[in-house]
Write a protein that holds these residues in place. Structure first.
Motif, mmCIF file in Angstrom:
data_model
loop_
_atom_site.group_PDB
_atom_site.id
_atom_site.type_symbol
_atom_site.label_atom_id
_atom_site.label_comp_id
_atom_site.label_asym_id
_atom_site.label_seq_id
_atom_site.Cartn_x
_atom_site.Cartn_y
_atom_site.Cartn_z
ATOM 1 N N GLY A 66 3.834 28.450 11.804
ATOM 2 C CA GLY A 66 3.465 29.804 12.216
ATOM 3 C C GLY A 66 3.906 30.122 13.634
ATOM 4 O O GLY A 66 4.216 31.264 13.966
ATOM 5 N N GLN A 97 2.930 33.685 13.050
ATOM 6 C CA GLN A 97 3.445 34.497 11.946
ATOM 7 C C GLN A 97 2.945 33.897 10.637
ATOM 8 O O GLN A 97 3.211 32.729 10.358
ATOM 9 C CB GLN A 97 4.980 34.496 11.954
ATOM 10 C CG GLN A 97 5.587 35.069 13.223
ATOM 11 C CD GLN A 97 5.222 36.530 13.430
ATOM 12 O OE1 GLN A 97 5.088 37.293 12.469
ATOM 13 N NE2 GLN A 97 5.032 36.915 14.687
ATOM 14 N N THR A 98 2.247 34.716 9.844
ATOM 15 C CA THR A 98 1.678 34.152 8.616
ATOM 16 C C THR A 98 2.707 34.028 7.479
ATOM 17 O O THR A 98 2.567 33.156 6.631
ATOM 18 C CB THR A 98 0.481 34.995 8.115
ATOM 19 O OG1 THR A 98 0.868 36.360 8.093
ATOM 20 C CG2 THR A 98 -0.707 34.814 9.042
ATOM 21 N N ARG A 99 3.747 34.870 7.479
ATOM 22 C CA ARG A 99 4.736 34.803 6.394
ATOM 23 C C ARG A 99 5.348 33.402 6.253
ATOM 24 O O ARG A 99 5.331 32.827 5.177
ATOM 25 C CB ARG A 99 5.858 35.845 6.609
ATOM 26 C CG ARG A 99 5.444 37.259 6.302
ATOM 27 C CD ARG A 99 5.335 37.473 4.794
ATOM 28 N NE ARG A 99 4.921 38.839 4.490
ATOM 29 C CZ ARG A 99 5.768 39.834 4.269
ATOM 30 N NH1 ARG A 99 7.079 39.627 4.319
ATOM 31 N NH2 ARG A 99 5.315 41.039 3.994
ATOM 32 N N GLU A 140 -5.223 36.713 5.786
ATOM 33 C CA GLU A 140 -5.502 37.205 7.135
ATOM 34 C C GLU A 140 -6.717 38.100 7.082
ATOM 35 O O GLU A 140 -6.897 38.859 6.129
ATOM 36 C CB GLU A 140 -4.329 38.036 7.653
ATOM 37 C CG GLU A 140 -3.108 37.206 7.964
ATOM 38 C CD GLU A 140 -2.043 38.070 8.620
ATOM 39 O OE1 GLU A 140 -2.173 38.348 9.829
ATOM 40 O OE2 GLU A 140 -1.104 38.472 7.920
ATOM 41 N N GLY A 150 6.612 29.087 14.825
ATOM 42 C CA GLY A 150 8.072 29.152 14.808
ATOM 43 C C GLY A 150 8.729 27.885 15.302
ATOM 44 O O GLY A 150 9.944 27.853 15.544
#
Lengths: 256, 256
Positions: free
Chosen positions: A204, A135-137, A174, A206
């Motif tokens: 990323g 996950q990039t956020r 991205e 998690g």
């Protein structure tokens, strides 16, 4: 003696890094050999803006060359390329003032790290392929903690006394299956980029909260070293000199 | 037995082409080994849409796999990739009807050839670097003569009886220092693409007039064989099957 600025790209896969070493193939060592053969000189110097480690690439490394030659820069470039192996390529040669020093004069460096979220037949040498979903956020949230003046003692393999670094930019873009991580600072500590990337990827995945990166800035932790990203995905994108406009480049690689 | 359609990409550098051979490393041979290890079977078949020569790459080669397995396609894909070397990558696996045959059913093939007008540290394996200045306009003019049904006997290394080929598209795009040459036809003769590219580049150099290509279509000439382009720049871009929309792709490579 004449002085030149040399901009060059290289694929680091086959090399034990930039810095010349006895009994090892290095980029600086290849340049030494090319200068000797191309100019037929024994007295010369080639210094880069900084070292890159074994397996690390450069999209644009800057060096200065000091040598006795009357060759015009375009011809010098051609002669050097004719004498260099195919994975080292001189992009440009310019005359430089006698005072120009590629390392001392550089005011900042930008590194690019390429993480790939898919297996690729063509890119193994140029990416870190991470199988787990990323996950990039949260990676971007973690990256924001890095910007500014911080103590990066948790993010280096060196036992340097001075571990404070002002990170000017930490940017995550991205592009399809690629995640492009760019870091810019006046200087970097040994293995700092790869340890930062390793931690960002763990975020990323998690497995770490973005705030963890803040905790490790200032309070020493041995964890980032264990997460060090492989050299294949790392590129010295550019060294910056006074007066150069800092245009951010968000294009993906490799356009050959 | 179950039948699957397999789409895969590969870097051909290390391989003696697609087709399995004794005592040589080939892409089909690697797939055979991967199927045996991944499925633990001895009875199976893997056939590609066509052969690629030694050193030639594929952005998307299509094959059919026949084997006794109850694995779902996504898991089969993963197992195959785990068993394959890094320079061969299965992009997708789908169940196919028993009648599906990758070679017989393909209605067209598109090849991409990458010519680079600059030396590149990263792209040696994926381009033909041409030092001489190249003009694309005359190349495009020459390419237009190729389109349609012609006798390509001057443009093949094979002594085939039937050398008539209907070329559906011959397209030349520029992307920075790259010249991208794409040819689409129902089938190609042996070495036809590389001989056509060699002649087009000679036209781009200004050493041949575009009309020369017209002369050599139909009247045999040994000249194109002498100009054969190297395999490094050649990619099987895609095999086309009935009902698939022929979307032309003009993106440059390599986005990894």
């Amino acid at each position: 003696m004449a002085r030149f600025r040399i901009d060059l790209e290289y694929e680091g896969t086959r090399y034990s890094g930039w810095q010349v070493q006895p009994n090892a193939r290095t980029v600086q060592g290849e340049l030494f050999g090319a200068v000797e053969r191309a100019l037929n000189v024994r007295q010369y110097d080639v210094q880069g803006s900084g070292r890159t480690d074994a397996g690390v690439h450069a999209l644009c490394q800057t060096a200065h060359l000091e040598a006795r030659t009357s060759l015009a820069p375009p011809l010098l470039r051609q002669r050097l390329n004719d004498a260099l192996p195919a994975d080292i390529n001189v992009l440009g040669v310019d005359r430089a003032p006698q005072s120009f020093h590629a390392r001392h004069d550089a005011v900042a460096r930008t590194y690019l790290y390429q993480v790939s979220r898919r297996r690729t037949a063509f890119g193994k040498r140029f990416v870190w392929w991470v199988k787990d979903p990323l996950q990039t956020r949260p990676m971007q949230a973690a990256a924001r903690f890095l910007v500014g003046l911080h103590d990066f003692r948790s993010f280096t393999a060196a036992s340097e006394a001075q571990t404070r670094v002002k990170l000017e930019e930490a940017r995550i873009d991205e592009d399809g299956d690629l995640i492009l991580i760019r870091l810019t600072a006046s200087h970097f500590l040994w293995k700092m980029v790869r340890q930062v990337v390793g931690v960002l990827v763990e975020v990323g995945r998690g497995r770490l909260p973005p705030q963890q990166i803040q905790t490790w800035l200032g309070t020493f932790s041995p964890e980032p070293a264990k997460l060090t990203a492989p050299p294949s995905g790392l590129f010295l994108e550019r060294a910056w000199y006074p007066g150069e406009k800092r245009a951010s480049d968000s294009r993906p690689l490799l356009r050959v």
